[in-house]
Motif scaffolding. Structure first.
Motif, short mmCIF file in Angstrom:
data_model
loop_
_atom_site.label_atom_id
_atom_site.label_comp_id
_atom_site.label_asym_id
_atom_site.label_seq_id
_atom_site.Cartn_x
_atom_site.Cartn_y
_atom_site.Cartn_z
N PHE A 100 0.84 -1.20 0.00
CA PHE A 100 0.00 0.00 0.00
C PHE A 100 0.87 1.25 0.00
CE2 PHE A 100 1.04 -0.46 4.44
CZ PHE A 100 1.24 0.86 4.86
N GLU A 101 0.25 2.34 -0.44
CA GLU A 101 0.84 3.68 -0.31
C GLU A 101 -0.23 4.56 0.31
OE1 GLU A 101 2.23 5.25 -4.03
OE2 GLU A 101 3.48 3.49 -4.44
N ALA A 102 0.19 5.45 1.20
CA ALA A 102 -0.77 6.35 1.84
C ALA A 102 -0.17 7.75 1.92
CB ALA A 102 -1.14 5.85 3.23
N LYS A 103 -1.01 8.73 1.74
CA LYS A 103 -0.60 10.13 1.85
C LYS A 103 -0.88 10.60 3.28
CE LYS A 103 -2.00 14.53 -0.16
NZ LYS A 103 -2.81 15.12 -1.25
N VAL A 104 0.18 11.08 3.95
CA VAL A 104 0.05 11.58 5.32
C VAL A 104 -0.06 13.10 5.26
CG1 VAL A 104 1.11 11.69 7.60
CG2 VAL A 104 1.42 9.65 6.18
N MET A 105 -1.17 13.64 5.74
CA MET A 105 -1.42 15.08 5.64
C MET A 105 -1.14 15.83 6.94
SD MET A 105 -4.93 14.68 3.54
CE MET A 105 -5.03 13.39 2.35
N ASP A 106 -1.00 15.10 8.04
CA ASP A 106 -0.81 15.72 9.34
C ASP A 106 0.68 15.95 9.61
OD1 ASP A 106 -2.19 16.20 12.16
OD2 ASP A 106 -0.32 15.08 12.50
N LYS A 107 1.04 17.20 9.94
CA LYS A 107 2.44 17.58 10.14
C LYS A 107 3.08 16.80 11.30
CE LYS A 107 5.38 21.54 11.05
NZ LYS A 107 5.45 22.96 11.38
N THR A 108 2.38 16.65 12.40
CA THR A 108 2.93 15.95 13.57
C THR A 108 3.21 14.49 13.26
OG1 THR A 108 1.76 17.45 15.05
CG2 THR A 108 2.54 15.38 16.00
N ILE A 109 2.27 13.84 12.57
CA ILE A 109 2.46 12.42 12.21
C ILE A 109 3.65 12.29 11.25
CG2 ILE A 109 1.41 10.41 11.08
CD1 ILE A 109 0.22 11.03 13.82
#
Length: 196
Positions: free
Chosen positions: A139-148
């Motif tokens: 899988f590939e996922a886009k992380v939008m949260d800066k802290t994560i």
């Protein structure tokens, strides 16, 4: 060594870390240790989890984040949700069922601690497919949260957990294992609970 039991008032994050540390000398793959500890946690809390009706069976997998990259200003993580396997509790995930399940992960949210709340959404799965040569679901996922993003970059978050449901569990007459059928992958969650 026996698997530890959760202590009264102990948080899941704390229990998982303690349990996996207690099993460090066990001659088992890390994913089996994680599954054993999570199973003990769930059993101690009355097995409560599924959002689906009683005729669905909850499945949970833990998987390392194998890569994180920036593509056109998007922070992308990559890993393998699950590979064809038979777990320690004798549940079998076969290639044919995983191939059918692979597309169900696309578009699913990245939810912190599996909380099904708007503020827990930290990204979204952008791609998922069945890899025939490895009998797995990358899988590939886009992380939008800066802290994560920061926690993934500095290693505080190094894996994800996947929640799925199976419509049916069927006994394999050849070896007595239980085959998960009709798998529907629901959630992927960045996991900072423990390092394996």
């Amino acid at each position: 060594m026996p698997i530890p039991n959760p202590r009264k008032g102990e948080k899941q994050d704390d229990f998982m870390g303690r349990c996996i540390s207690a099993l460090k000398d066990e001659d088992r793959p890390n994913d089996q240790k994680v599954a054993m500890c999570f199973s003990n946690w769930r059993d101690a809390h009355g097995g409560k989890t599924p959002e689906k009706s009683k005729d669905w069976h909850l499945l949970e997998f833990f998987s390392p984040i194998t890569e994180s990259v920036i593509v056109d200003d998007d922070f992308i993580i990559k890993g393998t949700a699950i590979t064809e396997t038979t777990t320690i509790n004798n549940h079998k995930y076969i290639a044919e069922e995983l191939e059918r399940a692979a597309p169900t992960l696309i578009g699913k949210p990245l939810l912190v601690d599996h909380r099904n709340e708007v503020e827990a959404i930290k990204g979204r799965v952008t791609n998922s497919f069945f890899d025939r040569s490895n009998k797995s679901i990358p899988f590939e996922a886009k992380v939008m949260d800066k802290t994560i993003r920061e926690m993934i970059n500095d290693g505080r978050i190094n894996n994800v957990s996947i929640v799925a449901y199976a419509k049916d569990l069927v006994k394999d007459e050849n070896d007595g294992s239980i085959i998960a059928k009709g798998i529907d992958i629901k959630i992927i969650s960045p996991n900072k609970r423990f390092r394996i």
